[in-house]
Write a protein that holds these residues in place. Structure first.
Motif: not given
Length: 497
Positions: A365, A381, A418-420, A422-423, A425-426, A434
């Motif tokens: 992630s 994250s 989850f948050f790592s 998300y960041f 992927h940006i 997923y």
């Protein structure tokens, strides 16, 4: 020779064959090392009461905070820049490695001095004046020596030479344990002997590790020209590391606050048993990290995407299955190795094992953040996950005791994943599946819940085994594609040859 040295000619099947072989090698050493820790657990739980074991756990938490400050993000920086300097040759890599070592030596002396100044306050606040300054000095210096030893050993891992890495780390574990037990038993050293023994073992191992990698030491001058780049890369990781340590230790801090050192000792023993999952998933991460870093520096993103997606899917299948297996056998493992007053720890083993597997998922992630050098996003994250864990601990531990602490730990780690993702992927999108990962986690949670209910109902082993088998079959069905079965068979034959 590392398999990706020829760029696009490197096939995913070659990658997984080489990765699998390295994983088996790391597995041999890591299982031996962690297995030794599991074997030592019955010894320690008989040498120390649950309350004393709780004190050991609390001081270990304190030294883990100190270790993050001592590390200063240099482990991640070495992993990244070592491959970046690969094209410039061994001498440039040696200057990089030596620059990190020099910084750690200078920084370590300063931090240890500050830590000892604050030790009386820590003794009063956390330990009710139970410990002496010698215990703090031994614990703090042991953490520093361990960091020095680990940097030297990691050179072999980055060179794709797992056997020397495992020899160094295994010898460290054996020497430290032998000295600690000797001081406790034969010299009646108690807690002081335990921490002094670990410190002596770490010092001896650090000297040995750097003697083995002396070709990567260049003492021609102080390589402070590297420090600016290293600190720029590594300092955001400090906040992430500190937040992660707070997240990882908040359960035991709240257990001490709401319950007692006795409860903390029981919970700590469940963490040690759950470390089976941490050890085995850690095997894969040890092998996977250098290859993933090399892939990040490879310009063929399509190949990297395919390899990362396959690796994540099989990681989820294998290690979430492992969690279900460990949860099934946890009561029997605990009963076999621990005294009767530690037996209730088996209820937490499964969910704590899941937390360890979630931690391993961060190796996937965070890839995009590492690729773009935006390590601060990963730290954000961790901070978010830490806040979630603390809030859940505050509410769940008074209501559900030690099991509430275990659930909070797993939920907080899942939020980090989850948050790592998300960041990351940006920063640098990777084509992960997923949906499959979410289904894998959901199936695993259902399996753990079913096993926990069967434990509360005191069902026999046959019922638990059938539950385990059913959920393992479901996980395999959603994880393994029919088209991959033949390739897996080919890879297995290559491994045996």
């Amino acid at each position: 020779m590392p398999p990706s040295r020829k760029g696009s000619s490197f096939l995913p099947q070659q990658f997984f064959s080489k990765l699998s072989k390295d994983t088996f090698i790391y597995g041999f050493g890591n299982i031996f090392s962690k297995g030794a820790s599991l074997i030592l657990l019955p010894i320690y739980t008989r040498l120390f009461t649950p309350a004393e074991y709780g004190i050991i756990e609390m001081l270990t938490i304190v030294t883990s905070f100190l270790s993050i400050i001592l590390m200063f993000g240099m482990t991640g920086a070495q992993n990244f820049f070592f491959f970046e300097q690969k094209q410039n040759g061994k001498q440039h890599q040696a200057r990089l490695v030596t620059g990190i070592l020099q910084f750690r030596l200078i920084w370590g002396v300063l931090i240890l001095a500050i830590a000892m100044i604050f030790s009386p306050f820590l003794n009063s606040w956390l330990f009710d004046e139970e410990l002496t300054w010698v215990v703090f000095a031994a614990a703090f210096s042991g953490a520093w020596f361990y960091q020095i030893m680990s940097q030297g050993a990691d050179i072999y891992r980055l060179l794709f030479r797992p056997w020397p890495y495992l020899i160094i780390t295994t010898i460290h574990s054996l020497i430290s344990a032998a000295i600690a037990i000797g001081l406790v038993i034969w010299l009646n050293g108690g807690l002081t002997g335990y921490f002094v023994g670990l410190s002596i073992g770490a010092l001896a191992s650090s000297i040995g590790s750097w003697w083995f990698v002396r070709d990567y030491i260049n003492w021609s001058n102080l390589h402070k020209d590297w420090w600016q780049a290293l600190l720029k890369f590594g300092w955001p990781l400090i906040f992430g590391g500190l937040a992660m340590t707070i997240r990882n230790s908040s359960d035991r801090i709240f257990i001490k606050y709401f319950l007692s050192f006795n409860h903390m000792g029981i919970y700590a023993s469940s963490i040690k048993v759950a470390a089976i999952a941490s050890a085995i998933s850690g095997i894969f991460i040890l092998a996977f990290t250098p290859y993933s870093q090399e892939l990040l520096h490879n310009n063929d993103k399509a190949k990297a995407n395919k390899i990362f997606e396959l690796s994540l899917r099989y990681y989820g299948f294998i290690f979430l299955s492992l969690v279900i297996i460990i949860a099934t056998f946890a009561p029997y493992i605990v009963k076999l190795i621990l005294p009767r007053n530690y037996f209730s720890s088996h209820y937490m083993v499964g969910i704590l094992s899941l937390s360890s597997v979630f931690l391993g998922l961060t190796s996937f992630s965070s890839l995009g953040s590492w690729k773009t050098k935006k390590t601060s996003l990963y730290s954000i994250s961790v901070v978010i996950a830490t806040c979630i864990t603390i809030i859940m601990n505050y509410f769940l531990i008074p209501l559900h005791g030690l099991y509430g602490a275990a659930v909070s730990s797993a939920a907080g780690m899942l939020s980090l994943v989850f948050f790592s993702f998300y960041f990351s992927h940006i920063c640098w999108p990777i084509s992960f599946n997923y949906a499959t990962l979410v289904i894998q986690i959901f199936i695993c949670l259902l399996g753990l819940l079913s096993i926990h209910i069967s434990s509360l109902l005191e069902e026999g082993f046959q019922g638990r085994f059938l539950i385990m088998a059913g959920f393992l079959v479901i996980l395999m069905g959603i994880s393994v594609r029919k088209s991959e079965i033949r390739q897996l068979n080919v890879m297995w034959k290559q491994l045996k040859s």
